[in-house]
Design an enzyme around this catalytic site. Structure first.
Site, PDB file in Angstrom:
ATOM      1  N   GLU A 527       0.826  -1.216   0.000  1.00 23.90           N
ATOM      2  CA  GLU A 527       0.000   0.000   0.000  1.00 23.90           C
ATOM      3  C   GLU A 527       0.858   1.263   0.000  1.00 23.90           C
ATOM      4  O   GLU A 527       0.530   2.241  -0.681  1.00 23.90           O
ATOM      5  CB  GLU A 527      -0.969   0.000   1.189  1.00 23.90           C
ATOM      6  CG  GLU A 527      -2.180  -0.912   1.007  1.00 23.90           C
ATOM      7  CD  GLU A 527      -1.883  -2.392   1.211  1.00 23.90           C
ATOM      8  OE1 GLU A 527      -0.780  -2.717   1.694  1.00 23.90           O
ATOM      9  OE2 GLU A 527      -2.755  -3.226   0.894  1.00 23.90           O
ATOM     10  N   HIS A 594     -11.599  -5.027   8.182  1.00 26.99           N
ATOM     11  CA  HIS A 594     -12.015  -4.801   6.794  1.00 26.99           C
ATOM     12  C   HIS A 594     -13.291  -3.967   6.716  1.00 26.99           C
ATOM     13  O   HIS A 594     -13.966  -3.982   5.696  1.00 26.99           O
ATOM     14  CB  HIS A 594     -12.276  -6.136   6.073  1.00 26.99           C
ATOM     15  CG  HIS A 594     -11.043  -6.793   5.528  1.00 26.99           C
ATOM     16  ND1 HIS A 594      -9.988  -7.148   6.315  1.00 26.99           N
ATOM     17  CD2 HIS A 594     -10.697  -7.173   4.269  1.00 26.99           C
ATOM     18  CE1 HIS A 594      -9.056  -7.720   5.571  1.00 26.99           C
ATOM     19  NE2 HIS A 594      -9.461  -7.740   4.328  1.00 26.99           N
TER      20      HIS A 594
END
Ligand SMILES: Cc1ncc(C[n+]2csc(CCOP(=O)(O)OP(=O)(O)O)c2C)c(N)n1
Ligand SMILES: [Mg+2]
Length: 818
Positions: A527, A594
């Site tokens: 990321e 999540h």
């Protein structure tokens, strides 16, 4: 369209060993006599003088920082001064062969690298070009003070200009490279190929690959050098940048005409220390930074260690490695050994090293050694010292000029310069005039055809539109993106599972068929590498869409989002733009790691535009606007609504192009008794609550979707609250510190006299997001809204709350931190 890289069991299970090749350490052994013949006398002298100039530049800074005076000029410098005394040969060697089209990125200790690169560019650029740069850069603001009364050559003038701009930047002057908004650790000057330097150590490691990517994708000449300290090779983003740069696909899947591997050198400025910690023998186990290349790819990044205490081996290494990059065999890792004679900063007492060690490196000092070598081999003699004295005098004169507040004022603190630099707010249709590359005509694309057949209105012949037939939020984002792809040839998109998978949540389905690899590709699961590369790509002048699969993963790219994406426009005082759209999907049903809405995190960080559309009409219009702009936009999407068709715009989502300003709330339902303001999918919860309130209690509710968190136009909100006198705010983010709490506090100020009571903000519980089956106890439900209204805004007659939304409960939860 699956790729054809077949994973064959017999191949992966065949017996073999992984072999490494030798990594050269100080292999350079060319006798000086032989080597000197490769250079002109003029070049050799200028190499030495550049080293001397850096030494003088840093010495002055060190003296004024510690003593407040230098050669009779008193000056107090409040900011940092991370000096590179001792590292001059490494910097000059690095820069000597680089052209203006070769771009360097660096760290907090980059004064020497900046000067070396600038001096090198000045030598290579024509007088005409130099004059053009100096006259046009900030309309000649940096040139005027150094040009006044000066009659030397253009190149000498450019040297004055450059040293003055550097000092001005360090001293926070309006005549610094970036009007003092960057400062010592972040100084840069792109016309000479010097790109942002970073106070976040290792920050360049994730950004510079994006610059190299830009060169490949847009067929631009030159290479990129990321100068990174030895200790900073412990930083995750550096590894992610290396991984991103070493992807096989540049050579296996991309059009070979683009040039192959990324043209980037990770140059470890190895001075053997962090601040006080030692990677060698203490904080790391690598022993040689060059060793790291062996873990990256079969080429071992062409790694080697070179003697950076002598400029010639460094120049030799850069010559050879540049060739490797031009042949498409990058990336490269260099371990350039040097030594920081100066302290880390002026307050450094050098308690972590012995005086004997410093003395030994001082005795081997590169400036003295190189001078001796030049004299011994008859390249130059005593005239060297006169030239150095002249060079020192120039540096001192530029210091004095930059320190003089009359000649070099600071920007007026009232000028709103910083505020005006936060966003560039420009519109750029295309960053390059060439034809955008596609693999097929758009009309032949299956997804384009499928989207064209979908129903864009809330109803079809008076009936609700079946899910399969509805033009949904996914289609809207796809449509906006393919539109911009077809206009701007520099536009690329990447992220995890972006290509054959169709984007993490199928938004990109169809793009694989439409776009060549270099415009849409899968990245490593990195990321920081993804966002960093997007920043580097944008800094070079390209448009980019990067994707983070879940908002929860933003922490992995924290520095890249908070310090790089957000800050470079303002730190450049408007010289740079940041046309990056960072798509971030917010999940549900996948539990604590999540499912978190992190809008508040980026809302808090100055310099980011933050939007969260949840209808097809809004998603298309806002993506269109984001992709026409020049600012970094964090574009949140909700996995709860990707499938939703348009429910609010009766005429439907236009086929054609339109934009929605990235700051405007939208009234989704008109009403007169109560205002409910939402952000994200809570819009749909609010609309259901509004229907129930109307039906059961005859309450007329106005529902407004913020759509944007930053920037935000409060006027429509104020207008509504003035009318209703009552306001409830709701989002799926956890309630504490949410965007809605900020908006509630601001509305309290703006509408105090019109409010019947304080605005009430509710959100998810201040918990981890529990399992899918338990989500109803976590995310705000219709009943919570009614309960909150009943308890804290106005009583609903005969209503029995199902949850505890009282003020006492609020205090109880706050005390427990939940
Ligand atoms: C992300 C981050 N962590 C820590 C620091 C504080 N810091 C500044 S310089 C430095 C040492 C860096 O060492 P190295 O990478 O070897 O570069 P050098 O200072 O030797 O040039 C540290 C820990 C920082 N600026 N950024
Ligand atoms: Mg170091």
């Amino acid at each position: 369209m699956p790729k054809s890289i077949i994973i064959a069991p017999e191949r992966v299970f065949s017996r073999e060993v992984i072999r490494f090749s030798d990594i050269p350490v100080n292999a350079y052994a060319t006798p000086p006599k032989e080597e000197l013949a490769n250079y002109s006398r003029e070049d050799l002298v200028s190499i030495w003088l550049d080293m001397c100039a850096i030494r003088e530049f840093e010495t002055i800074l060190g003296e004024i920082k510690t003593k407040g005076t230098y050669q009779g000029v008193a000056y107090t410098h409040a900011g940092p001064a991370h000096l590179s005394i001792g590292q001059e040969a490494a910097a000059v060697g690095m820069a000597f062969l680089l052209g203006p089209e070769d771009h360097v990125f660096g760290s907090h200790r980059s004064h020497g690298e900046i000067l070396a690169k600038g001096f090198s560019a000045i030598r290579q650029l024509s007088d005409e070009r130099l004059l053009d740069i100096m006259r046009s850069y900030r309309d000649g603001a940096l040139l005027a003070p150094v040009e006044r009364g000066y009659a030397g050559s253009v190149k000498a003038l450019a040297r004055r200009f450059f040293v003055y701009g550097a000092y001005g930047e360090i001293f926070a002057r309006d005549t610094g490279f970036n009007r003092g908004l960057g400062g010592s650790m972040h100084a840069f000057f792109t016309p000479f190929g010097i790109y942002p330097n970073n106070a976040i150590v290792g920050g360049s490691g994730s950004m510079a690959p994006g610059a190299a990517l830009f060169k490949r994708v847009n067929r631009k000449p030159g290479i990129v050098v990321a100068n990174i300290g030895d200790s900073s090779f412990g930083c995750g983003p550096v590894w992610e940048g290396i991984t991103f740069s070493a992807m096989d696909q540049y050579r296996t899947l991309w059009d070979q005409a683009l040039g192959g591997g990324l043209p980037i050198i990770f140059n470890c400025m190895n001075n053997f220390y962090g601040m006080g910690g030692q990677p060698f023998g203490e904080t790391m186990g690598m022993q040689y930074a060059a060793r790291l290349g062996a873990g990256v790819n079969p080429e071992q990044m062409h790694a080697e260690r070179v003697n950076g205490y002598d400029p010639l081996p460094v120049i030799d290494a850069f010559r050879r490695k540049k060739q490797v990059l031009l042949e498409g065999r990058g990336p490269v890792l260099l371990d350039t050994v040097t030594y920081r004679i100066s302290g880390h900063s002026p307050s450094d007492a050098s308690s972590y090293r012995s005086k004997e060690e410093i003395d030994r490196w001082q005795q081997a000092d590169s400036i003295r050694a190189f001078r001796a070598m030049l004299v011994d081999h008859g390249v130059a003699a005593e005239s060297l010292d006169a030239s150095r004295a002249q060079e020192d005098a120039t540096i001192f004169a530029m210091f004095r000029l930059a320190a003089d507040l009359d000649v070099s004022p600071r920007v007026s603190i009232d000028s709103e310069l910083v505020g005006a630099s936060m966003f560039s707010n420009q519109r750029v249709d295309r960053f390059d005039g060439r034809q955008p590359e596609f693999l097929q005509p758009l009309a032949d694309n299956p997804r384009v055809q499928q989207v064209a057949s979908k129903i864009r209105t809330p109803t079809d012949h008076g009936q609700p539109v079946p899910k399969m037939k509805a033009y949904n939020v996914r289609d809207a984002i796809f449509e906006a993106m393919i539109h911009r792809f077809s206009i701007d040839p520099t536009m690329i998109a990447f992220g995890e599972e972006n290509r054959d998978w169709g984007g993490a949540f199928a938004v990109y389905r169809g793009l694989t068929e439409a776009l060549p690899y270099h415009r849409l590709f899968n990245s490593p699961i990195s990321e920081a590498g993804i966002v960093g590369a997007a920043v580097g790509y944008a800094l070079e002048g390209g448009r980019v869409v990067a994707e983070l699969m879940y908002a929860d993963f933003m922490g992995r790219a924290g520095d890249e989002i908070f310090n790089q994406l957000a800050k470079w426009q303002a730190m450049s005082a408007g010289e740079l733009t940041m046309p990056v759209v960072l798509r971030v999907s917010i999940g549900a049903k996948y539990g604590a790691q999540h499912s978190q809405d992190f809008t508040a995190l980026v809302h808090h960080v100055p310099g980011l535009k933050v939007v969260y559309p949840v209808t097809p009409y809004d998603a298309k219009g806002m993506m269109n606007a984001a992709l026409a702009g020049t600012d970094p936009v964090v574009f949140f999407e909700s996995q709860k609504v990707y499938d939703f068709g348009e429910l609010f715009v009766e005429e439907g989502v236009p086929q054609g192009y339109y934009e929605i300003a990235l700051s405007e709330p939208s009234v989704k339902r008109a009403g007169t008794d109560l205002t409910i303001i939402t952000l994200g999918p809570a819009l749909y919860t609010a609309v259901s609550a509004a229907s129930e309130l109307e039906k059961r209690f005859g309450v007329s509710v106005e529902v407004i979707d913020l759509r944007a968190a930053t920037p935000l136009n409060y006027e429509p909100l104020v207008e509504s609250v003035r009318k209703t006198g009552k306001v409830l705010l709701v989002s799926d983010a956890v309630e504490r510190g949410s965007v809605m709490q900020t908006v509630a506090a601001t509305l309290t100020q703006l509408c105090f006299d019109d409010l019947d009571g304080p605005p009430v903000a509710i959100g998810s519980r201040n918990w981890i997001t529990p399992a899918a089956e338990l989500e109803a106890s976590f995310f705000p439900q219709v009943s919570w809204l009614l309960d909150a209204i009943h308890e804290r805004i106005f009583p609903l007659s005969g209503y029995q709350p199902a949850t505890n939304q009282t003020l006492e409960e609020l205090i109880r939860r706050a005390r427990l931190g939940v």
